[in-house]
Enzyme design. Structure first.
Site: not given
Ligand SMILES: Nc1ncnc2c1ncn2[C@@H]1O[C@H](COP(=O)(O)OP(=O)(O)OP(=O)(O)O)[C@@H](O)[C@H]1O
Ligand SMILES: [Mg+2]
Length: 290
Positions: A36-37, A175
Site C-alpha cells: 500500500g505504501h 491496495v
Molecule cells: N492498503 C493501503 N492502500 C493504499 N494506501 C495505504 C494503504 N495502507 C496505508 N496507506 C497509506 O500509507 C500512508 C502511510 O500510512 P501508515 O504508515 O499509517 O500505514 P498503515 O498501513 O495505515 O499503518 P497503520 O495500519 O498502522 O495505520 C497513508 O497515506 C495511508 O493512507
C-alpha cells in the site's frame, strides 16, 4: 538514497534542490512498509525528487494505544525504498520533531471529531500537526496519501485549503490482499485465527456497495445490513459504520454522488479501518420493473 535524520540537514538538502529548480514529492509514512505504501510512490515519481518520511508520530497515538509496540523494521523499510529509487528518506526522532518547549498544535475543527475521532480523540490533530510540520521541512510540490485513511485525506485537504498551503494532494486507491483485506501495518497484530474474520470489513463494504448499485439508496437500510454482517462474525466488534459526505463527513440519509461508507472494526484487540465509495444506482427506481 540519502538518509536524513535532522531537520537542519533536510533543509540544507532541500535548498540545494531549490538551487537546481527541482520539483519534490513527499510520501509520509510511519514505516513498516507494505505494498500500500509502495503504491504511493508511482504518482510521487512525477516530481524530480521523491522523499519518503518514516516517523512513528507519538502525538497521533492515544495514551492506551500501541505506540510502544508499533512495528519498526527499519532496515527492511530502507531496502524497499532504495530498491525503488527513492531519493531521500527523512527519518527524524521524536525530539527532532517535538523538541523541548514545543507547544503548537494544528486542529481541523469538526472534521477531526467525527468517525475515527470519536474513539481516537486527539488522533487527527496529531496527524494535522505532524503533516504541516513535514510540509514545512520538506516543502513538497506534491504529497501522496492513501484512500485507506479516508478521513485523514478529507482533513488534510481542508487544512491545505484553509491555510493556503502550496502543495498538491494526491490520493491513491486502497491496495488489498487477494481476499479483500486492506493492507495495513497493523495487520501484523492479527493472529492466525483472526486473519480470516478480518475480511468481514471488506465483505460488508462490498455488500453495501452492491446493494446501492442495485437501487438501495436508504443509508439506514444499508448500514443495518453492514452491522448485521459484522455482528455475525464472532471475533469482530464494530467501532463504527457510517455513510457520510466526502465533503464534510456529515452523515447522509440517502446515497449521493459523494457518499463514503467508512468502518472501524476490532478484530480481537486489533482495530482495523476500511472504506468504499457508494454510487447512486443507475436503475431509476421511479420506473416500474420490466
Ligand atoms: N492498503 C493501503 N492502500 C493504499 N494506501 C495505504 C494503504 N495502507 C496505508 N496507506 C497509506 O500509507 C500512508 C502511510 O500510512 P501508515 O504508515 O499509517 O500505514 P498503515 O498501513 O495505515 O499503518 P497503520 O495500519 O498502522 O495505520 C497513508 O497515506 C495511508 O493512507
Ligand atoms: Mg495508518
Amino acid at each position: 538514497m540519502q538518509i536524513v535524520k535532522t531537520v537542519a540537514a533536510f533543509k540544507r538538502l532541500r535548498s540545494a534542490w531549490d538551487d537546481q529548480r527541482l520539483t519534490v514529492s513527499l510520501v509520509p509514512t510511519m514505516g513498516a512498509l507494505h505494498a500500500g505504501h509502495l503504491s504511493l510512490l508511482s504518482p510521487a515519481r512525477e516530481a524530480d525528487r521523491v522523499v519518503v518520511s518514516i516517523f512513528v508520530n507519538p502525538t497521533q497515538f492515544g495514551p492506551h494505544e500501541d505506540l510502544q509496540r508499533y512495528p519498526r523494521p527499519l532496515e527492511q523499510d530502507l531496502c524497499l525504498l532504495k530498491a525503488r529509487g527513492v531519493d531521500a528518506v527523512f527519518l527524524p526522532s521524536a525530539s527532532e520533531i517535538y523538541p523541548e518547549g514545543y507547544r503548537t498544535i494544528v486542529t481541523v475543527e469538526e472534521l477531526s471529531s467525527r468517525l475515527c475521532g470519536v474513539s481516537r480523540p486527539g488522533h487527527f490533530r496529531g496527524v494535522a500537526t505532524v503533516v504541516l510540520k513535514l510540509f514545512n521541512i520538506v516543502r513538497p510540490h506534491r504529497a501522496v496519501f492513501g484512500q485507506k485513511d479516508a478521513q485523514q485525506t478529507v482533513i488534510l485537504r481542508r487544512m491545505v485549503r484553509d491555510l493556503e498551503l502550496d502543495v498538491e494532494l494526491i490520493v491513491q486507491p486502497i491496495v488489498r490482499e487477494a481476499d479483500g483485506l486492506a493492507l495495513s501495518s497493523r495487520n501484523q497484530y492479527l493472529n492466525p485465527e483472526e486473519r480470516k474474520p478480518a475480511t468481514v470489513l471488506f465483505r460488508s463494504l462490498e455488500f453495501a456497495r452492491l446493494e446501492s448499485l442495485q437501487g438501495e439508496s436508504r443509508t439506514g437500510v444499508l448500514l443495518r445490513g453492514v452491522r448485521e454482517l459484522i455482528e455475525s462474525e464472532r471475533l469482530a466488534r464494530l467501532d463504527y459504520a457510517e455513510i457520510v459526505s466526502t465533503d464534510d463527513l456529515s452523515p447522509l440519509d440517502e446515497v449521493t454522488a459523494q457518499a463514503l461508507l467508512a468502518l472501524a472494526v476490532f478484530i480481537g484487540r486489533t482495530r482495523l479501518i476500511d472504506n468504499t465509495f457508494l454510487h447512486k444506482s443507475l436503475i431509476d427506481s421511479s420506473l416500474p420493473p420490466g
